[in-house]
Design a protein around this motif. Structure first.
Motif, PDB file in Angstrom:
ATOM      1  N   LYS A  10       0.833  -1.202   0.000  1.00 52.14           N
ATOM      2  CA  LYS A  10       0.000   0.000   0.000  1.00 52.14           C
ATOM      3  C   LYS A  10       0.870   1.254   0.000  1.00 52.14           C
ATOM      4  O   LYS A  10       0.568   2.226  -0.699  1.00 52.14           O
ATOM      5  N   ASN A  11       1.957   1.240   0.771  1.00 51.98           N
ATOM      6  CA  ASN A  11       2.878   2.380   0.781  1.00 51.98           C
ATOM      7  C   ASN A  11       3.570   2.537  -0.565  1.00 51.98           C
ATOM      8  O   ASN A  11       3.771   3.659  -1.042  1.00 51.98           O
ATOM      9  N   LYS A  12       3.920   1.421  -1.182  1.00 51.18           N
ATOM     10  CA  LYS A  12       4.570   1.476  -2.494  1.00 51.18           C
ATOM     11  C   LYS A  12       3.615   2.027  -3.546  1.00 51.18           C
ATOM     12  O   LYS A  12       4.026   2.778  -4.437  1.00 51.18           O
ATOM     13  N   ILE A  13       2.349   1.664  -3.457  1.00 52.03           N
ATOM     14  CA  ILE A  13       1.349   2.186  -4.383  1.00 52.03           C
ATOM     15  C   ILE A  13       1.209   3.695  -4.203  1.00 52.03           C
ATOM     16  O   ILE A  13       1.213   4.455  -5.174  1.00 52.03           O
ATOM     17  N   SER A  14       1.108   4.154  -2.965  1.00 56.68           N
ATOM     18  CA  SER A  14       1.003   5.586  -2.695  1.00 56.68           C
ATOM     19  C   SER A  14       2.209   6.335  -3.246  1.00 56.68           C
ATOM     20  O   SER A  14       2.064   7.396  -3.862  1.00 56.68           O
ATOM     21  N   SER A  15       3.390   5.787  -3.034  1.00 54.88           N
ATOM     22  CA  SER A  15       4.612   6.421  -3.532  1.00 54.88           C
ATOM     23  C   SER A  15       4.634   6.483  -5.054  1.00 54.88           C
ATOM     24  O   SER A  15       5.041   7.488  -5.639  1.00 54.88           O
ATOM     25  N   ALA A  16       4.202   5.399  -5.703  1.00 53.64           N
ATOM     26  CA  ALA A  16       4.177   5.368  -7.167  1.00 53.64           C
ATOM     27  C   ALA A  16       3.220   6.416  -7.721  1.00 53.64           C
ATOM     28  O   ALA A  16       3.540   7.112  -8.697  1.00 53.64           O
ATOM     29  N   ILE A  17       2.054   6.554  -7.099  1.00 54.78           N
ATOM     30  CA  ILE A  17       1.073   7.551  -7.552  1.00 54.78           C
ATOM     31  C   ILE A  17       1.606   8.961  -7.326  1.00 54.78           C
ATOM     32  O   ILE A  17       1.525   9.817  -8.201  1.00 54.78           O
ATOM     33  N   GLU A  18       2.193   9.182  -6.162  1.00 59.96           N
ATOM     34  CA  GLU A  18       2.721  10.513  -5.843  1.00 59.96           C
ATOM     35  C   GLU A  18       3.844  10.913  -6.792  1.00 59.96           C
ATOM     36  O   GLU A  18       3.879  12.043  -7.273  1.00 59.96           O
ATOM     37  N   SER A  19       4.735   9.978  -7.108  1.00 64.94           N
ATOM     38  CA  SER A  19       5.866  10.339  -7.971  1.00 64.94           C
ATOM     39  C   SER A  19       5.470  10.491  -9.435  1.00 64.94           C
ATOM     40  O   SER A  19       6.046  11.306 -10.150  1.00 64.94           O
ATOM     41  N   SER A  20       4.467   9.745  -9.906  1.00 67.04           N
ATOM     42  CA  SER A  20       4.116   9.837 -11.321  1.00 67.04           C
ATOM     43  C   SER A  20       3.012  10.851 -11.616  1.00 67.04           C
ATOM     44  O   SER A  20       2.987  11.438 -12.686  1.00 67.04           O
ATOM     45  N   ILE A  21       2.103  11.071 -10.663  1.00 63.30           N
ATOM     46  CA  ILE A  21       0.978  11.980 -10.909  1.00 63.30           C
ATOM     47  C   ILE A  21       1.062  13.210 -10.006  1.00 63.30           C
ATOM     48  O   ILE A  21       0.891  14.325 -10.447  1.00 63.30           O
ATOM     49  N   GLY A  22       1.293  12.988  -8.727  1.00 63.97           N
ATOM     50  CA  GLY A  22       1.369  14.086  -7.766  1.00 63.97           C
ATOM     51  C   GLY A  22       0.593  13.766  -6.507  1.00 63.97           C
ATOM     52  O   GLY A  22      -0.255  12.876  -6.483  1.00 63.97           O
ATOM     53  N   ARG A  23       0.907  14.498  -5.467  1.00 64.27           N
ATOM     54  CA  ARG A  23       0.286  14.261  -4.163  1.00 64.27           C
ATOM     55  C   ARG A  23      -1.231  14.486  -4.189  1.00 64.27           C
ATOM     56  O   ARG A  23      -1.978  13.854  -3.447  1.00 64.27           O
ATOM     57  N   PHE A  24      -1.690  15.379  -5.046  1.00 62.22           N
ATOM     58  CA  PHE A  24      -3.122  15.686  -5.113  1.00 62.22           C
ATOM     59  C   PHE A  24      -3.955  14.475  -5.538  1.00 62.22           C
ATOM     60  O   PHE A  24      -5.164  14.447  -5.310  1.00 62.22           O
TER      61      PHE A  24
END
Length: 116
Positions: A44-58
């Protein structure tokens, strides 16, 4: 689609689906569903990190839920509508005879309830 591509870049993720759920303050929030043979809680943390780095925190999902299998038609199409109905109403209304495995609905409901 972009969010699902980000999720699929994480090793050990077999399948992913993202649905939008209505939120009274934010408008619509993403819920992430994924399948994996790895039961590592760090996924779950890896998924969050992947989304944040490729799309953004928003674009961070409201919920990230691991499920044993996706609800799919016999041709392999993931039925995101059914995932949304389960989250919003707790059950699925309508015909599910076209599903590859109709029992997957109860399996998914149990998995969602166990992760609340």
């Amino acid at each position: 689609m972009e969010m699902e591509n980000s999720i699929m870049s994480v090793p050990d993720i077999s399948e992913a689906a993202v649905i939008g759920i209505d939120h009274e303050i934010k408008g619509t929030v993403p819920y992430v569903f994924f399948t994996s043979k790895n039961t590592d809680n760090e996924l779950k943390n890896k998924i969050s990190s992947a989304i944040e780095s490729s799309i953004g925190r928003f674009a961070m999902p409201e919920k990230i839920i691991i499920i044993p299998e996706m609800p799919k038609t016999r041709s392999g199409k993931i039925m995101r509508r059914l995932l949304k109905e389960i989250v919003m109403h707790g059950d699925v209304s309508g015909d599910i005879t076209g599903l590859e495995n109709p029992d997957s609905i109860n399996i998914i409901k149990n998995a969602i309830n166990n992760q609340k």
